[in-house]
Every structure is written in structure tokens, then in C-alpha cells.
Design an enzyme around this catalytic site. Structure first.
Site, PDB file in Angstrom:
ATOM      1  N   GLY A 101      28.915  40.952  53.527  1.00  0.00           N
ATOM      2  CA  GLY A 101      29.118  39.649  52.982  1.00  0.00           C
ATOM      3  C   GLY A 101      29.687  39.646  50.869  1.00  0.00           C
TER       4      GLY A 101
ATOM      5  CD  GLU B 244      28.214  34.459  49.666  1.00  0.00           C
ATOM      6  OE1 GLU B 244      27.800  35.643  50.844  1.00  0.00           O
ATOM      7  OE2 GLU B 244      29.170  33.967  49.162  1.00  0.00           O
TER       8      GLU B 244
ATOM      9  CB  ALA C  50      37.560  46.038  44.778  1.00  0.00           C
TER      10      ALA C  50
ATOM     11  CG  ASP D 278      32.475  41.249  47.020  1.00  0.00           C
ATOM     12  OD1 ASP D 278      32.453  39.999  46.617  1.00  0.00           O
ATOM     13  OD2 ASP D 278      32.387  41.726  48.361  1.00  0.00           O
TER      14      ASP D 278
ATOM     15  CG  ASP E 216      34.050  44.938  53.310  1.00  0.00           C
ATOM     16  OD1 ASP E 216      34.367  46.263  53.678  1.00  0.00           O
ATOM     17  OD2 ASP E 216      33.541  43.848  53.747  1.00  0.00           O
TER      18      ASP E 216
HETATM   19  P1  ATP Z   1      38.342  41.777  46.698  1.00  0.00           P
HETATM   20  O1  ATP Z   1      39.037  42.604  47.964  1.00  0.00           O
HETATM   21  O2  ATP Z   1      37.153  42.475  47.475  1.00  0.00           O
HETATM   22  O3  ATP Z   1      38.716  40.061  47.218  1.00  0.00           O
HETATM   23  P2  ATP Z   1      39.325  41.064  44.422  1.00  0.00           P
HETATM   24  O4  ATP Z   1      40.807  40.661  44.373  1.00  0.00           O
HETATM   25  O5  ATP Z   1      37.562  39.852  44.361  1.00  0.00           O
HETATM   26  O6  ATP Z   1      38.523  41.973  45.580  1.00  0.00           O
HETATM   27  P3  ATP Z   1      40.017  43.071  42.973  1.00  0.00           P
HETATM   28  O7  ATP Z   1      40.814  42.315  41.817  1.00  0.00           O
HETATM   29  O8  ATP Z   1      41.140  43.572  43.592  1.00  0.00           O
HETATM   30  O9  ATP Z   1      39.081  41.926  43.118  1.00  0.00           O
HETATM   31  O10 ATP Z   1      39.226  44.261  41.898  1.00  0.00           O
HETATM   32  C1  ATP Z   1      38.505  43.665  41.564  1.00  0.00           C
HETATM   33  C2  ATP Z   1      38.387  44.456  39.718  1.00  0.00           C
HETATM   34  O11 ATP Z   1      37.762  45.976  40.044  1.00  0.00           O
HETATM   35  C3  ATP Z   1      39.619  45.273  39.760  1.00  0.00           C
HETATM   36  O12 ATP Z   1      39.841  43.992  38.288  1.00  0.00           O
HETATM   37  C4  ATP Z   1      38.981  46.227  38.749  1.00  0.00           C
HETATM   38  O13 ATP Z   1      39.060  46.631  37.562  1.00  0.00           O
HETATM   39  C5  ATP Z   1      38.891  47.259  39.978  1.00  0.00           C
HETATM   40  N1  ATP Z   1      39.819  47.167  41.207  1.00  0.00           N
HETATM   41  C6  ATP Z   1      40.662  47.305  41.958  1.00  0.00           C
HETATM   42  N2  ATP Z   1      41.638  48.101  42.264  1.00  0.00           N
HETATM   43  C7  ATP Z   1      40.750  48.962  41.845  1.00  0.00           C
HETATM   44  C8  ATP Z   1      41.892  49.975  41.695  1.00  0.00           C
HETATM   45  N3  ATP Z   1      43.383  50.344  43.012  1.00  0.00           N
HETATM   46  N4  ATP Z   1      41.606  51.216  41.608  1.00  0.00           N
HETATM   47  C9  ATP Z   1      40.699  50.932  39.921  1.00  0.00           C
HETATM   48  N5  ATP Z   1      40.271  50.222  39.787  1.00  0.00           N
HETATM   49  C10 ATP Z   1      40.625  48.826  41.104  1.00  0.00           C
END
Ligand code: ATP
Length: 316
Positions: free
Chosen positions: A34, A36, A256, A258, A294
Site C-alpha cells: 500500500g 501510504e 521507489a 514511496d 515494494d
Molecule cells: P513507483 O514505481 O514506486 O510508483 P515513482 O514513479 O513514484 O515510483 P520514481 O520516479 O520511479 O517514482 O522513483 C522515485 C525516486 O527514486 C527517483 O526520483 C530517484 O531519486 C529514485 N530512483 C528511482 N529509480 C532509480 C534508479 N534506477 N536508480 C537510482 N535511483 C532511483
């Protein structure tokens, strides 16, 4: 010490550890998920109190959700067991090593029956918090869940508790129009708004980032850019801050976002300035992509230096 409070739906998660069609999986692994509660777990691991408000069914999956959150020392006194609806379920299929398919079984779930009275019963947890974190998922679950979020925001604002929102758009719950309709009343009350680049354009009904920032203007706006890092547009209109992602061996990008929010809000609770909030967020986001689950890869404070270690390091 005031910490984070959040509300939403946490589901049981069933997933195959091996790539391939799910029907051929010899067994499935059981976990919880989840957005949150993932953030609550991340903040708690980094040392601040964290509380989760939500409903689970009177079933084994519900017991699992509460047991896991308690094991992570997330406060669940505001959680309810609903005898009339099941705990939601998410099924994850690793169809190929690079493509994950997710199926939700959450229509009519206990989590979607969250209502304003549930929030009122946990009012003291919200008014005593250091930050209220909500997502764009909960208001799309049902009108009563949208009402619960609105009530939580109302209580937080009256008690001068900052409110943070992560857009977390789930297309399965509704399109852009419904997202805008349900989130618009919340936007004026936010202190922090998180989202991916596409999500923010969707929410602002804009075609480029500068116009989205102008339209959403007000809260501190944090743009998550995956492996390209993240940016912050400060609430005072100050210059944009960008930070590159921490280089890691990425196994699973899900979660990532969250973990990133958990790092950001932890630094906020620490009283740290915006550059430090962004630094910690990029670090915790990077931790999350190093494990195929997750939330379980989120770090404790004393683990934060681990990503600097060389490959093959053994700590004794
Ligand atoms: P989710 O898949 O959990 O919904 P999201 O789309 O909300 O993710 P992302 O932009 O994918 O968020 O990732 C959030 C942050 O995590 C990024 O801004 C970055 O700082 C870090 N991050 C994501 N992917 C990577 C990666 N491959 N390597 C290093 N840091 C990463």
C-alpha cells in the site's frame, strides 16, 4: 515526538518470484502493499513515529496487514477491522524479467469503505502529528474514502499540521478527469506535492512542466524522475533544485516513489532544509530499487551509508 500519520488502503500482495505466466507459477509469495503504509514503514525505519489509518477485512489477509505494520512499529490504533468486506488483494505477475503485470482485486474491499467517521475516531492521531501524508489513490477508491481524506486534511489544517500528497495515479481506479475532480479540493491545503513528471501534467491539465508548476503553484512541488533523480520547486518561488539519482544496481523500480517520499518527509520531520530533504529522498528511493519488493528494502538510519560500499563488500 510528532511523527507522520497517513491513511489509505493496504492490501495483501501475491506474487511469483520467477518470471513467466502466473498460471505456471509453482508457488506464490505472500506480502503486503500500500503506497501510504510503505511511506509509514520508511519513516518509522528512519526513526520517527508513524501511524496508519485504514480498514482491513476480518480475514487472514487483514490480520497479515496489521501484523506486518505492527512488526515495523507502525502505530495502527486508528485501523479498523471491517466484518462486512474482505481485505483487498493485489496479484503481481513478473511476465518477463522487465515487465510486471499487476491485477487488483479491491472493488468493494474493506479498505475502500474507509469513511469520515473512521478519521474522526482517530482525530487525535492526526492533530498531534508532524505531517499528514495522503495519496491520490485513496480519494479514487470510493466517495466515502474521498470524504475520509477530506476530513483528515480538514483536521490537519485546523491543527496546523503540514499536509503532503503524492499523486500516485492508478489508471485502474479512474482517468485524468476523475483524478483532477477528486484532488482539486485538496490542492489549496497542501504544503508538499509529490508526483512523477507525467502525473503532474495530468493533474495540472498542462502540456509542459513550467505551466504545470504555475498551475499547481502553492505547495512545495517535488518531481520524481526515476533513474534521472528528482527536482524541487520551492513553495516560495525560489529556483528549482535538481539532484541526480544515486547510482545503484536496479532490480525493481516499484516502490521507489514511496521510499523517496519517506526519505523526504523524514528529513522534513528532522527539521532539515530542502536540499537535505532532496538528498535523503534520492538515497532512500535508490535503496528501494535494489530489492524486488515494494517496501522491504527501505533503510534504517544506520544503513544509509551502505550504497557507498564497493560491490562484493562483506560487513562482519
Ligand atoms: P513507483 O514505481 O514506486 O510508483 P515513482 O514513479 O513514484 O515510483 P520514481 O520516479 O520511479 O517514482 O522513483 C522515485 C525516486 O527514486 C527517483 O526520483 C530517484 O531519486 C529514485 N530512483 C528511482 N529509480 C532509480 C534508479 N534506477 N536508480 C537510482 N535511483 C532511483
Amino acid at each position: 515526538m510528532p511523527g507522520l500519520v497517513t491513511l489509505g488502503e493496504t492490501m495483501a500482495v501475491l506474487g511469483s518470484p520467477r518470471p513467466g505466466p502466473l498460471r505456471h507459477a509453482p508457488h506464490l509469495e505472500l506480502s503486503i502493499g500500500g503506497a501510504e503504509s510503505n511511506v509509514a514503514i520508511g519513516v518509522r525505519r528512519l526513526g520517527h513515529p508513524a501511524a496508519w489509518i485504514g480498514r482491513v477485512g476480518a480475514d487472514e489477509f487483514g490480520a497479515l496487514v496489521l501484523e506486518r505494520l505492527r512488526a515495523e512499529q507502525v502505530e495502527v490504533s486508528g485501523a479498523l477491522v471491517d466484518p462486512d468486506a474482505p481485505t483487498g488483494l493485489l496479484v503481481k505477475e513478473q511476465r518477463t524479467p522487465d515487465v510486471t503485470r499487476v491485477q487488483y482485486y479491491r472493488t468493494g474491499s474493506a479498505g475502500s469503505r474507509l469513511c469520515p467517521a473512521d478519521v474522526d475516531a482517530a482525530a487525535a492521531v492526526i492533530t498531534g502529528a508532524g505531517v499528514l501524508h495522503i495519496t491520490g489513490i485513496t480519494p479514487l477508491l470510493s466517495p466515502s474514502a474521498a470524504g475520509a481524506v477530506a476530513r483528515a486534511v480538514e483536521l490537519a489544517v485546523a491543527a496546523q499540521v503540514p499536509v503532503s500528497l503524492d499523486v500516485n495515479h492508478r489508471a485502474a481506479l479512474g482517468g485524468a478527469e476523475l483524478l483532477r475532480e477528486r484532488l482539486a479540493p485538496l490542492l489549496p491545503h497542501l504544503s508538499h506535492l509529490f508526483g512523477g513528471e507525467e502525473e503532474l501534467l495530468l493533474l495540472a491539465d498542462a502540456t509542459d512542466e513550467p505551466s504545470a508548476v504555475a498551475r499547481l503553484g502553492g505547495p512545495e512541488l517535488v518531481v520524481k524522475r526515476g533513474a534521472r533523480g528528482a527536482s524541487v520547486y520551492p513553495a516560495d518561488g525560489g529556483p528549482e533544485l535538481h539532484r541526480a539519482a544515486v547510482p545503484v544496481r536496479a532490480l525493481d523500480p516499484v516502490g521507489a516513489g514511496d521510499a523517496f517520499v519517506a526519505g523526504y518527509l523524514t528529513a522534513l520531520l528532522d527539521g532539515a532544509p530542502v536540499a537535505e530533504r532532496l538528498r535523503l529522498a534520492c538515497l532512500t528511493g535508490a535503496f528501494a530499487v535494489t530489492v524486488p519488493n515494494d517496501w522491504s528494502g527501505q533503510p534504517t538510519r544506520d544503513e544509509l551509508g551502505l550504497l557507498d560500499a564497493e560491490a562484493g563488500t562483506t560487513l562482519r
